[in-house]
Every structure is written in structure tokens, then in C-alpha cells.
Motif scaffolding. Sequence first.
Motif, PDB file in Angstrom:
ATOM      1  N   LEU A  79      59.072 -14.277  58.067  1.00 41.70           N
ATOM      2  CA  LEU A  79      59.402 -14.633  56.689  1.00 41.70           C
ATOM      3  C   LEU A  79      60.528 -15.663  56.653  1.00 41.70           C
ATOM      4  CD1 LEU A  79      59.330 -11.164  54.850  1.00 41.70           C
ATOM      5  CD2 LEU A  79      57.491 -12.832  55.120  1.00 41.70           C
ATOM      6  N   PHE A  80      61.535 -15.456  57.496  1.00 43.91           N
ATOM      7  CA  PHE A  80      62.655 -16.395  57.564  1.00 43.91           C
ATOM      8  C   PHE A  80      62.176 -17.774  58.013  1.00 43.91           C
ATOM      9  CE2 PHE A  80      66.170 -18.546  59.636  1.00 43.91           C
ATOM     10  CZ  PHE A  80      67.223 -18.358  58.748  1.00 43.91           C
ATOM     11  N   LEU A  81      61.335 -17.806  59.057  1.00 45.90           N
ATOM     12  CA  LEU A  81      60.830 -19.083  59.560  1.00 45.90           C
ATOM     13  C   LEU A  81      59.933 -19.765  58.519  1.00 45.90           C
ATOM     14  CD1 LEU A  81      59.995 -18.055  63.242  1.00 45.90           C
ATOM     15  CD2 LEU A  81      61.980 -19.358  62.426  1.00 45.90           C
ATOM     16  N   PHE A  85      59.238 -23.902  54.239  1.00 47.29           N
ATOM     17  CA  PHE A  85      59.047 -24.164  52.813  1.00 47.29           C
ATOM     18  C   PHE A  85      60.201 -24.974  52.242  1.00 47.29           C
ATOM     19  CE2 PHE A  85      59.961 -23.304  48.412  1.00 47.29           C
ATOM     20  CZ  PHE A  85      58.754 -23.640  47.812  1.00 47.29           C
ATOM     21  N   TRP A  86      61.450 -24.505  52.486  1.00 46.88           N
ATOM     22  CA  TRP A  86      62.615 -25.205  51.910  1.00 46.88           C
ATOM     23  C   TRP A  86      62.770 -26.601  52.496  1.00 46.88           C
ATOM     24  CZ3 TRP A  86      63.603 -23.239  47.605  1.00 46.88           C
ATOM     25  CH2 TRP A  86      63.692 -21.871  47.384  1.00 46.88           C
ATOM     26  N   ALA A  93      69.808 -23.375  54.221  1.00 49.84           N
ATOM     27  CA  ALA A  93      70.779 -24.178  54.959  1.00 49.84           C
ATOM     28  C   ALA A  93      70.183 -24.701  56.257  1.00 49.84           C
ATOM     29  CB  ALA A  93      72.025 -23.342  55.250  1.00 49.84           C
ATOM     30  N   SER A  94      69.464 -23.839  56.971  1.00 56.07           N
ATOM     31  CA  SER A  94      68.838 -24.242  58.227  1.00 56.07           C
ATOM     32  C   SER A  94      67.769 -25.303  57.995  1.00 56.07           C
ATOM     33  CB  SER A  94      68.217 -23.024  58.925  1.00 56.07           C
ATOM     34  OG  SER A  94      69.197 -22.070  59.244  1.00 56.07           O
ATOM     35  N   ALA A  95      66.991 -25.121  56.926  1.00 54.24           N
ATOM     36  CA  ALA A  95      65.942 -26.087  56.609  1.00 54.24           C
ATOM     37  C   ALA A  95      66.532 -27.470  56.362  1.00 54.24           C
ATOM     38  CB  ALA A  95      65.168 -25.621  55.373  1.00 54.24           C
ATOM     39  N   GLN A  96      67.603 -27.529  55.595  1.00 58.23           N
ATOM     40  CA  GLN A  96      68.193 -28.830  55.288  1.00 58.23           C
ATOM     41  C   GLN A  96      68.933 -29.414  56.489  1.00 58.23           C
ATOM     42  OE1 GLN A  96      69.396 -29.733  51.219  1.00 58.23           O
ATOM     43  NE2 GLN A  96      69.525 -27.539  50.849  1.00 58.23           N
ATOM     44  N   ALA A  97      69.459 -28.544  57.351  1.00 56.79           N
ATOM     45  CA  ALA A  97      70.083 -29.041  58.580  1.00 56.79           C
ATOM     46  C   ALA A  97      69.042 -29.721  59.466  1.00 56.79           C
ATOM     47  CB  ALA A  97      70.745 -27.883  59.331  1.00 56.79           C
ATOM     48  N   ILE A  98      67.848 -29.138  59.534  1.00 52.78           N
ATOM     49  CA  ILE A  98      66.757 -29.748  60.299  1.00 52.78           C
ATOM     50  C   ILE A  98      66.266 -31.013  59.592  1.00 52.78           C
ATOM     51  CG2 ILE A  98      64.385 -29.391  61.104  1.00 52.78           C
ATOM     52  CD1 ILE A  98      65.131 -26.405  61.424  1.00 52.78           C
TER      53      ILE A  98
END
Length: 493
Positions: free
Chosen positions: A298-300, A305-306, A446-451
Motif C-alpha cells: 500500500l505504501f509503495l 500514485f503521489w 514526501a518519498s514520491a516527490q523526493a523521487i
Amino acid sequence: MTSKNPQEILKSIPQKGFFGHPKGLFTLFFTEFWERFSYYGMRAILLYYMYYAIKDGGLNLDKGTAASIMAIYGSLVYMSGIIGGWIADRLLGTKRTVFYGGILIMAGHIALSFPGGVTALFVSMGLIVIGTGLLKPNVSNIVGDLYDKEDPRTDAGFSIFYMGINLGGLIAPFIVGTLGQKYNFHLGFGVAALGMLVGLIIFLATRKKYLGLAGSYVPNPLSPEEKKSVFLKMGISAIVVIIAGAILISNGILTIDGFIMLVSILGIIIPTIYFLVMYFSKKTTSQEQKSLLAYIPLFLAAMVFWAIQEQGAVILAQYADERTRLSFAGFSLQSSWFQSFNPLFIVLLAPVFAALWMKLGKRQPSTHKKFSLGLVFAGLSFLNMIIPAIYAGPDTLVSPIWLVLSFLIVVFGELCLSPVGLAATTRMAPAAFSAQTMSLWFLSNASAQAINAQIVKLYSPETEILYFGIIGGIAVLLGVVLFFFSSFYKKRV
């Protein structure tokens, strides 16, 4: 107030006066409305301000660098919520933390409202990142304090509050975007600062009468000895960071690209540490460990998605400015206005999705299947953008309908995934780590936008078929895979 007495808090709050809800909801609704007005208004023009030519009032940064900065900015905003939660829980309480956060946000917008070049840009971003981290998670917590645990109005109260968030985000691009693009960027940033000021005035004028004791307690206060130790460590750490930063920057070691890469790496490391600490903790039972393992996909999925949804303010914002015909049915458009479509569609469709899940009852899709649908819709929103690229090519302006359709499709995905993700997080969290697990959910963004900070550099009009096709295709494929494995994970939820 250093301890929470729910009944004492409830008695101090007028329980009716805002659409049948506690009067404190008025205070929080408009505080968050104006905070989101300021944030989304600023964000609607920030990318353009960074890459527009100096003669057009911009900073003339490279477009790829500007896009990466936007992504890192969003990532840091979500990361800072961890700090804001800690300060509220251990030092100030949520009410004071929210107020100080609003002050810093307003100061950040003021820093951008005067010509100050790249230095003012980064000072502003730093202030807004810290301020949003203090305000954003804590204002939601105060909403919870307004209601008794058994109060049937609670869900409706949060829905009204959520409406305030989206209404602020809806109108901001039209006002701030128009002023910033048509007249002067600094005027737009100044109006964003004014919006936060209005929110603070409402908060100050009504908090004592309407909020009572809500948010005034410190749930887990530091002892005097702990405060001395913490402040000493924080002071030493701040000095070390400042000195190290000054040395690295002055010697050309820490560049903008280097900092972007550092945050991108942290976006992966921080949630990984969170998972490992919770999973191997002695306080986590074997059943909770199984739930955590089921939470990982779900997190991944949320990260993927984000990563697409948040590009609405970066790549699709650039697309609106450079690749879209800014006229429709005889009306002239501003490229910043497209940022209003996401909150507009959420306001219109959220009640529809809520009613749909209620009507389906036990027949509604499982949590993992809803996430898979969210991923598929996100991927389709990008695959949709291939069509105008194929038929128009990289040198022809395309109809604004394509962008509107992309924003609509991704909102379908957001309404399948975002509210469900919050509920799943509370349900699957280990008892000893309930608050940290909620922080982990926000770290997915946060992780999505960092990537994204690394990915968005690859976009250009010439590469957009590959860009939208590969990212959109990966999201759809992952959504299909998650759908087929959903039965396996359902047993572990």
C-alpha cells in the motif's frame, strides 16, 4: 495545560454554532482555508517565477532545475510534519504550534513578495517548509478534540473541514495566479501572505472563545531536565549544520543539484528506517508484523500514485504554460488556473465516492483493490497525455481539454486511494506506533516527490511521449499486479 481531560475540554467548547457543529470548527475551517489559499496560490506561480526570464519578472533558472526544486520543496513540506508533531506532543501543544506555524508561513510569503533573487527564494521555502510542518498536521488534530469519541457528527465535521482545504486550493490559483502572471509575481506572493494573515487573525480572534481548551494540552511533555538536554542537542546540531553548510556551499561542494540528490536519498531512507524500527520492535506483536508486511505494498502504491498526482503542479503546470492553447470558447486563460481543477473535482466528486462506498457496503472493493484502482487511474491520466503528443507533435499548442481530462482522471484515483489510505493506516498500525504510522503515511507523499526530483528532469516536449507513456504504463501495470494479489494481502489486514 499538560494533560488531556476530554470531558473538561468538551465542556469548554460551544458545541453548536457552525452548521450544527462545535463553534471551534469555524475557527479551524477558516484557518485552514486561508493557509491552503496562501500555499496553493504561491505554488500555482512558483514554478513560472523560477524559470521565467528576468525581463519577465522571473529568476531565469533552468527548467529542469526549477522542476526538481518544486518536487523537493513538496517533499520537505511533508517531511517537516514529523517535526511539527513532535513539537506539539512534547513542547507546545497543538494550538500554539499551529499559531507559530502560521507566522512562519506568512513570513515565507513576505520574503517572496519583495525582489530578492534566489536567496529570497530559498529563505522563503525554508520558512514555509517549517511553518507548514508546524501547522498542517496539528490543525487536523485540534478538529478531533472538538468531538467526543462517540459523537456521530465527527465524520461530518472532518468532511466540512476537508471542504475548507479544497475551497482554499480552488480559488487561490484564480486570484494569486492572475495577479502573479498578468501583473507581477511579487504581487501574487504578497496576496498569498495576506491570505495567511487573514487566517491568523481569525485564529487569534476566535480561538479562546470557540476552541476553549482544545489543543492547549501537551500530551507527553518533556521534563525540565529533558528540555535542557533536548535544547542543548538541538542548538549544537543547528550550529554544526549551519557551519557545515556554509563550508560546503562556499567551496562549491554542496550545490543545488547536490542538495536535491541528498533529499531524494532521504526520501527513501527515512520511511525504510520507520518500517524496520516498527517491525523489529518488541512492542510489535506477530499479528501486527503481518499487518505491517501487508501495508508495504500500500505504501509503495501510494508512492507511485503521489509521484504522478504531484506532477500536476510541476510537469503539467509547465505543460499548461508551454504546450497548451490558453483560450477556450472565446475566453483567455492563465496557465496557473489549471491548478484549480484538482480541488474542484475533489469537491464535486468526494460526496459521490462516499455515497458509492456506502451503497456498496460489504460488496465494495477491498483496500488493496481500491489502491490498485487508484494506480490504474493515475497511470491513465498520464497515458491520456500521449494522445495530443502523437497528433499535434512537440511544436503545436494543444486544446486545454486534454489537461482538464488528465486532472479529472487522477482525481478518480485519488478518491479511491487517499481517504482509504488514511483509514487503512489507522487500522493496520501497531498499537505502540499509531502516531508514527500516520506520519509514515504522509511520508509516502514526501518519498514520491523526493523521487520526482530526479524524474522531472527528464521531461521536455520532445520526450513527452516516452515520459508520459513509461510512467503511466508502469502505474497501470503495478495497479493490475496489486489487484491480482489483493486476495493474498486481504488475509493479513
